[in-house]
Design a protein around this motif. Structure first.
Motif, PDB file in Angstrom:
ATOM      1  N   THR A 198      51.689  62.557  59.790  1.00  0.00           N
ATOM      2  CA  THR A 198      50.662  61.521  59.787  1.00  0.00           C
ATOM      3  C   THR A 198      50.432  61.043  58.366  1.00  0.00           C
ATOM      4  O   THR A 198      50.167  61.853  57.480  1.00  0.00           O
ATOM      5  CB  THR A 198      49.337  62.052  60.372  1.00  0.00           C
ATOM      6  OG1 THR A 198      49.557  62.577  61.678  1.00  0.00           O
ATOM      7  CG2 THR A 198      48.299  60.941  60.444  1.00  0.00           C
ATOM      8  N   VAL A 199      50.550  59.758  58.151  1.00  0.00           N
ATOM      9  CA  VAL A 199      50.238  59.166  56.854  1.00  0.00           C
ATOM     10  C   VAL A 199      48.855  58.533  56.947  1.00  0.00           C
ATOM     11  O   VAL A 199      48.617  57.657  57.784  1.00  0.00           O
ATOM     12  CB  VAL A 199      51.281  58.106  56.452  1.00  0.00           C
ATOM     13  CG1 VAL A 199      50.814  57.332  55.219  1.00  0.00           C
ATOM     14  CG2 VAL A 199      52.624  58.759  56.183  1.00  0.00           C
ATOM     15  N   VAL A 200      47.960  59.015  56.111  1.00  0.00           N
ATOM     16  CA  VAL A 200      46.605  58.480  56.031  1.00  0.00           C
ATOM     17  C   VAL A 200      46.534  57.607  54.788  1.00  0.00           C
ATOM     18  O   VAL A 200      46.772  58.078  53.678  1.00  0.00           O
ATOM     19  CB  VAL A 200      45.568  59.618  55.958  1.00  0.00           C
ATOM     20  CG1 VAL A 200      44.162  59.037  55.815  1.00  0.00           C
ATOM     21  CG2 VAL A 200      45.667  60.511  57.187  1.00  0.00           C
ATOM     22  N   VAL A 201      46.229  56.340  54.976  1.00  0.00           N
ATOM     23  CA  VAL A 201      46.217  55.385  53.868  1.00  0.00           C
ATOM     24  C   VAL A 201      44.814  55.304  53.276  1.00  0.00           C
ATOM     25  O   VAL A 201      43.847  55.007  53.983  1.00  0.00           O
ATOM     26  CB  VAL A 201      46.672  53.995  54.329  1.00  0.00           C
ATOM     27  CG1 VAL A 201      46.693  53.022  53.147  1.00  0.00           C
ATOM     28  CG2 VAL A 201      48.067  54.079  54.967  1.00  0.00           C
ATOM     29  N   ALA A 202      44.735  55.562  51.974  1.00  0.00           N
ATOM     30  CA  ALA A 202      43.462  55.468  51.256  1.00  0.00           C
ATOM     31  C   ALA A 202      43.452  54.211  50.402  1.00  0.00           C
ATOM     32  O   ALA A 202      44.483  53.806  49.861  1.00  0.00           O
ATOM     33  CB  ALA A 202      43.269  56.702  50.368  1.00  0.00           C
ATOM     34  N   THR A 203      42.303  53.593  50.293  1.00  0.00           N
ATOM     35  CA  THR A 203      42.174  52.413  49.445  1.00  0.00           C
ATOM     36  C   THR A 203      40.768  52.315  48.885  1.00  0.00           C
ATOM     37  O   THR A 203      39.799  52.688  49.543  1.00  0.00           O
ATOM     38  CB  THR A 203      42.513  51.124  50.214  1.00  0.00           C
ATOM     39  OG1 THR A 203      42.332  49.999  49.343  1.00  0.00           O
ATOM     40  CG2 THR A 203      41.613  50.950  51.435  1.00  0.00           C
ATOM     41  N   ALA A 204      40.705  51.815  47.651  1.00  0.00           N
ATOM     42  CA  ALA A 204      39.400  51.580  47.043  1.00  0.00           C
ATOM     43  C   ALA A 204      38.852  50.209  47.399  1.00  0.00           C
ATOM     44  O   ALA A 204      37.727  49.879  47.042  1.00  0.00           O
ATOM     45  CB  ALA A 204      39.518  51.712  45.517  1.00  0.00           C
ATOM     46  N   LEU A 255      47.853  59.005  51.210  1.00  0.00           N
ATOM     47  CA  LEU A 255      48.513  58.183  50.205  1.00  0.00           C
ATOM     48  C   LEU A 255      47.686  56.931  49.928  1.00  0.00           C
ATOM     49  O   LEU A 255      47.292  56.226  50.857  1.00  0.00           O
ATOM     50  CB  LEU A 255      49.908  57.770  50.682  1.00  0.00           C
ATOM     51  CG  LEU A 255      50.877  58.909  51.046  1.00  0.00           C
ATOM     52  CD1 LEU A 255      52.168  58.341  51.587  1.00  0.00           C
ATOM     53  CD2 LEU A 255      51.137  59.798  49.828  1.00  0.00           C
ATOM     54  N   GLY A 256      47.465  56.664  48.646  1.00  0.00           N
ATOM     55  CA  GLY A 256      46.818  55.422  48.271  1.00  0.00           C
ATOM     56  C   GLY A 256      47.749  54.250  48.511  1.00  0.00           C
ATOM     57  O   GLY A 256      48.970  54.413  48.658  1.00  0.00           O
ATOM     58  N   THR A 257      47.200  53.043  48.544  1.00  0.00           N
ATOM     59  CA  THR A 257      48.023  51.877  48.853  1.00  0.00           C
ATOM     60  C   THR A 257      49.078  51.603  47.786  1.00  0.00           C
ATOM     61  O   THR A 257      50.002  50.827  48.024  1.00  0.00           O
ATOM     62  CB  THR A 257      47.141  50.626  49.031  1.00  0.00           C
ATOM     63  OG1 THR A 257      46.237  50.521  47.919  1.00  0.00           O
ATOM     64  CG2 THR A 257      46.344  50.713  50.319  1.00  0.00           C
ATOM     65  N   ALA A 311      39.303  59.732  46.893  1.00  0.00           N
ATOM     66  CA  ALA A 311      40.615  59.124  47.082  1.00  0.00           C
ATOM     67  C   ALA A 311      40.565  57.632  46.781  1.00  0.00           C
ATOM     68  O   ALA A 311      39.593  56.947  47.088  1.00  0.00           O
ATOM     69  CB  ALA A 311      41.103  59.356  48.508  1.00  0.00           C
ATOM     70  N   ASP A 312      41.649  57.116  46.170  1.00  0.00           N
ATOM     71  CA  ASP A 312      41.720  55.690  45.862  1.00  0.00           C
ATOM     72  C   ASP A 312      43.161  55.215  46.027  1.00  0.00           C
ATOM     73  O   ASP A 312      43.991  55.901  46.634  1.00  0.00           O
ATOM     74  CB  ASP A 312      41.192  55.397  44.459  1.00  0.00           C
ATOM     75  CG  ASP A 312      41.955  56.161  43.371  1.00  0.00           C
ATOM     76  OD1 ASP A 312      43.097  56.602  43.625  1.00  0.00           O
ATOM     77  OD2 ASP A 312      41.417  56.302  42.261  1.00  0.00           O
ATOM     78  N   ASP A 313      43.477  54.049  45.471  1.00  0.00           N
ATOM     79  CA  ASP A 313      44.787  53.436  45.673  1.00  0.00           C
ATOM     80  C   ASP A 313      45.937  54.241  45.079  1.00  0.00           C
ATOM     81  O   ASP A 313      47.095  54.049  45.461  1.00  0.00           O
ATOM     82  CB  ASP A 313      44.810  52.027  45.071  1.00  0.00           C
ATOM     83  CG  ASP A 313      43.837  51.093  45.750  1.00  0.00           C
ATOM     84  OD1 ASP A 313      43.535  51.311  46.937  1.00  0.00           O
ATOM     85  OD2 ASP A 313      43.360  50.144  45.097  1.00  0.00           O
ATOM     86  N   THR A 314      45.652  55.148  44.134  1.00  0.00           N
ATOM     87  CA  THR A 314      46.713  55.908  43.473  1.00  0.00           C
ATOM     88  C   THR A 314      46.829  57.341  43.970  1.00  0.00           C
ATOM     89  O   THR A 314      47.625  58.116  43.449  1.00  0.00           O
ATOM     90  CB  THR A 314      46.485  55.930  41.954  1.00  0.00           C
ATOM     91  OG1 THR A 314      45.248  56.600  41.666  1.00  0.00           O
ATOM     92  CG2 THR A 314      46.429  54.508  41.391  1.00  0.00           C
ATOM     93  N   THR A 315      46.061  57.698  44.978  1.00  0.00           N
ATOM     94  CA  THR A 315      46.036  59.074  45.473  1.00  0.00           C
ATOM     95  C   THR A 315      47.367  59.456  46.130  1.00  0.00           C
ATOM     96  O   THR A 315      47.965  58.667  46.850  1.00  0.00           O
ATOM     97  CB  THR A 315      44.897  59.251  46.493  1.00  0.00           C
ATOM     98  OG1 THR A 315      43.645  59.067  45.833  1.00  0.00           O
ATOM     99  CG2 THR A 315      44.935  60.637  47.132  1.00  0.00           C
ATOM    100  N   GLU A 316      47.816  60.676  45.854  1.00  0.00           N
ATOM    101  CA  GLU A 316      48.948  61.258  46.566  1.00  0.00           C
ATOM    102  C   GLU A 316      48.617  62.726  46.808  1.00  0.00           C
ATOM    103  O   GLU A 316      48.634  63.546  45.890  1.00  0.00           O
ATOM    104  CB  GLU A 316      50.241  61.113  45.771  1.00  0.00           C
ATOM    105  CG  GLU A 316      51.478  61.491  46.568  1.00  0.00           C
ATOM    106  CD  GLU A 316      52.780  61.078  45.902  1.00  0.00           C
ATOM    107  OE1 GLU A 316      53.840  61.628  46.263  1.00  0.00           O
ATOM    108  OE2 GLU A 316      52.735  60.205  45.009  1.00  0.00           O
TER     109      GLU A 316
END
Length: 402
Positions: free
Chosen positions: A297-303, A275-277, A354-359
């Motif tokens: 498990t939630v994996v946080v993605a961010t740009a 999931l993106g931020t 992956a970036d902040d809007t990824t789901e």
């Protein structure tokens, strides 16, 4: 004297910048602090500061993360350790006080309640806050101070998504903490109210409502408030089903859970949601749809790991600190939270951009990815997928049904 390596010099420079920045932010606050003054305090150039931290906000968040993770409240405690002050101990003390006051002791008095847990959580969250002088310590006051920090919409959106995730983590602990071990109803709305009260209407320590003792008591009273909290999002029945597949799963081994500080091995069957931020609210969709025994498990993605990535570490680290000190290890959320700063997990999942809007989400079984979903509702789709062995064996290598 041995000559420092380049890495050692960089670490020394970074430490000097952090120390100077902490002093500057403590004395002047975020808005009034200046990077030039921080550089002067550290006896470095402005360029040396920016070579380590790309912005004043990134530096501010780095200071707070460093304090939370490396010493402001003591070293992080792994999940296997006992909580410093548990809700059970508080409840037992409350039962003794009621008995001494002439009340009738019973199971409800000796069993830790949600109110007991919330009161203890509030005390831990507010530790270090002032009683009268109006000047909270930097560790607690500035940890929640957002004046001048949330000055652009993308960062505000990420902050709002993190508050949803914090509420989910507290709620899951409360749900597992029901007296007698019996399952309880959804506690997310209650957790949101508690966090709102603790942080204040302006999401600032300065805006906290009243004396800390009053705030703690109010949080405890929220435990008895009937809310009728249910989980029934209207969009979930219309989410497309996950795509069946039989793909290799080779995640990196250096991932670490932000909640427990333990390594994440990904050996268990379960659901992994990337999931993106700006999509963190969807974490609950995976939790509620997961089957008994699933590891979520939630994996946080961010740009932007320097700012939004540090925001995730800061807020998750703070709520995890409180949870570890309030709840017994068995009551901590089974949800694991991993920050994918370098995109390694995203690449392992097949999402290199992956970036902040990824789901994006997958179901893992016996070391392989057996279902994939992407877009809104992906976490729910992957978690609710019901794949039999025959279903999996009759898919093509790229995951499409024949």
């Amino acid at each position: 004297m041995a000559r420092l390596t380049r890495a050692q010099q960089q670490e020394r420079t970074r430490a000097a910048v952090l120390a100077a920045a902490r002093t500057e932010f403590t004395e002047r606050g975020y808005a009034a602090a200046k990077v030039d003054d921080i550089a002067e305090r550290a006896e470095l150039t402005r360029g040396a500061v920016y070579s380590n931290f790309p912005s004043k906000r990134a530096l501010y968040l780095a200071v707070l993360v460093d304090m939370v993770e490396r010493g402001a409240y003591g070293p992080p405690t792994a999940i296997s350790s006992s909580p410093v002050k548990s809700a059970a101990a508080h409840a037992a003390g409350g039962a003794r006080r009621r008995k001494n006051a002439g009340g009738k002791p019973g199971a409800a008095e000796t069993t830790p309640s949600i109110s007991d847990a919330l009161g203890t959580f509030a005390r831990v969250r507010l530790e270090g806050m002032p009683l009268a002088d109006g000047s909270p310590s930097f560790a607690q006051g500035q940890l929640r101070e957002t004046a001048g920090v949330l000055d652009d919409e993308p960062f505000r959106d990420a902050f709002g998504q993190m508050t949803h995730l914090e509420a989910l983590l507290l709620a899951l602990a409360l749900e597992a903490h029901a007296p007698g071990g019996a399952p309880t109803s959804r506690q997310v709305r209650r957790a949101q109210l508690v966090l709102r009260l603790l942080d204040g209407p302006g999401t600032s320590a300065d805006a906290a409502l009243g004396d800390p003792f009053d705030v703690v008591q109010a949080c405890a009273h929220l435990g008895a408030l009937p809310l009728g909290d249910t989980w029934d999002p209207p969009h979930l029945p219309y989410v497309p089903s996950a795509q069946m597949c039989q793909d290799p799963w080779a995640p990196p081994q250096e991932a670490r859970d932000l909640i427990t500080h333990l390594p994440v091995g990904f050996a268990e069957d379960g659901v992994v949601a990337l999931l993106g931020t700006n999509r963190l609210k969807a974490a609950e969709e995976a939790v509620r749809a997961a089957r008994a025994g699933d590891r979520v498990t939630v994996v946080v993605a961010t740009a932007d790991p320097a700012e939004t990535g540090r925001l995730v570490r800061l807020r998750a680290g703070d709520v995890a600190r409180c949870l570890r000190r309030v709840f017994a290890p068995g009551a901590l959320p089974r949800l694991r939270l991993v920050l994918d700063e370098h995109g390694l997990l995203a690449s392992a999942l097949g999402v290199p951009d992956a970036d902040d809007t990824t789901e994006y989400a997958v179901r893992v079984r016996q070391g392989a990815i057996v279902a994939r979903a992407q877009g809104p509702g992906a976490a729910h789709a992957a978690a609710s997928s019901d794949l039999t062995t025959s279903d999996v064996s009759h898919t093509t290598p790229d995951g499409a049904a024949p």
